[in-house]
Design an enzyme around this catalytic site. Sequence first.
Site, PDB file in Angstrom:
ATOM      1  N   ASP A 126       0.852  -1.183   0.000  1.00  0.00           N
ATOM      2  CA  ASP A 126       0.000   0.000   0.000  1.00  0.00           C
ATOM      3  C   ASP A 126       0.897   1.246   0.000  1.00  0.00           C
ATOM      4  O   ASP A 126       1.789   1.360  -0.833  1.00  0.00           O
ATOM      5  CB  ASP A 126      -0.970  -0.077   1.187  1.00  0.00           C
ATOM      6  N   HIS A 180      -7.345  -6.283  -0.572  1.00  0.00           N
ATOM      7  CA  HIS A 180      -6.258  -5.304  -0.448  1.00  0.00           C
ATOM      8  C   HIS A 180      -5.206  -5.686   0.591  1.00  0.00           C
ATOM      9  O   HIS A 180      -4.034  -5.388   0.432  1.00  0.00           O
ATOM     10  CB  HIS A 180      -6.860  -3.946  -0.084  1.00  0.00           C
TER      11      HIS A 180
END
Length: 314
Positions: free
Chosen positions: A108, A290
Amino acid sequence: MLNSIEFPKPVLISVNGVQLEVFEAGRENAGKPIVLCHGWPEHAFSWRHQMAALAAVGYHVIVPNQRGYGNSSRPAEVTDYDIEHLSGDLIALLDYYGYKDATFVGHDWGAMVVWGLTLLHPDRVNKVINLSLPYQERGEKPWIELMEELLGGDYYFVHFNRQPGVADTVLDNNTFRFLRNLYRKNEPLKQPEPGMMMINLANAEAPLGEPLMSDSELAVFVSAFEASGFTGSINWYRNLDRNWRLLASVNPIIQHPALMIYGDRDMIPKFEKLKEFVPNARVVNLDCGHWIQQEKPEETNQAILRWLKQQDSN
């Protein structure tokens, strides 16, 4: 608090004008460093499933809470969170341990920092492994300006920049609910709601999908952000256009060996031109959302270890 799985005790290290809270594994493997860089709104603890596996194959595993997170420093100036400062912290960490270079792993926002670090300090990076966030092409328009045009003012990157302090306050006031609602897996597909996604999550009464982690694991993240607040970490977003300017004169091609791990159900799109900018990239896709290394820890470890072994044999 870090007791839900075997997790090392941190040390506070002074580097680059700040103190970083750093967790280590495999100190006996000095000379073969690998640095794991978390994303938002995360914590070094997000790498809990990878640390022992990497130490077991001979790595000195170094996992900082980056500036703005956990018990690391939280400078007040927004510009203290730009890519020069964030990458500078990691370079200073290498200097502290006496390492010329290291393998860097990012997830991320941590991936954004690792890409930027590799562009700014290519000689301090030997290999790149990034999860979720691919290389970001530097186009003709600054990133926030472009996002505002394409995605509107409610898109959370834009909102963080255009309405400073608004989201910070909502997240600070609803820390448990926000993190509980965010850290989910196997969420049903649904139409995007109007409004700002992160504020919506902080205000939502009920989470969707299944919890990503146990209550005691979630408590590590909650207690960290209850202590630190969210502003320092959100300030990373407030430097995107500054970073765009700082990277203007840098060669955009990364020649390092690189592994890019995508979650097929991640909202972040894959980058079709990855090989143009990172010609030596290998791509792995996992069936997850994610939070790749927490949702699919074994598969993530296998992908990383397999690729590292291949690189060592080249």
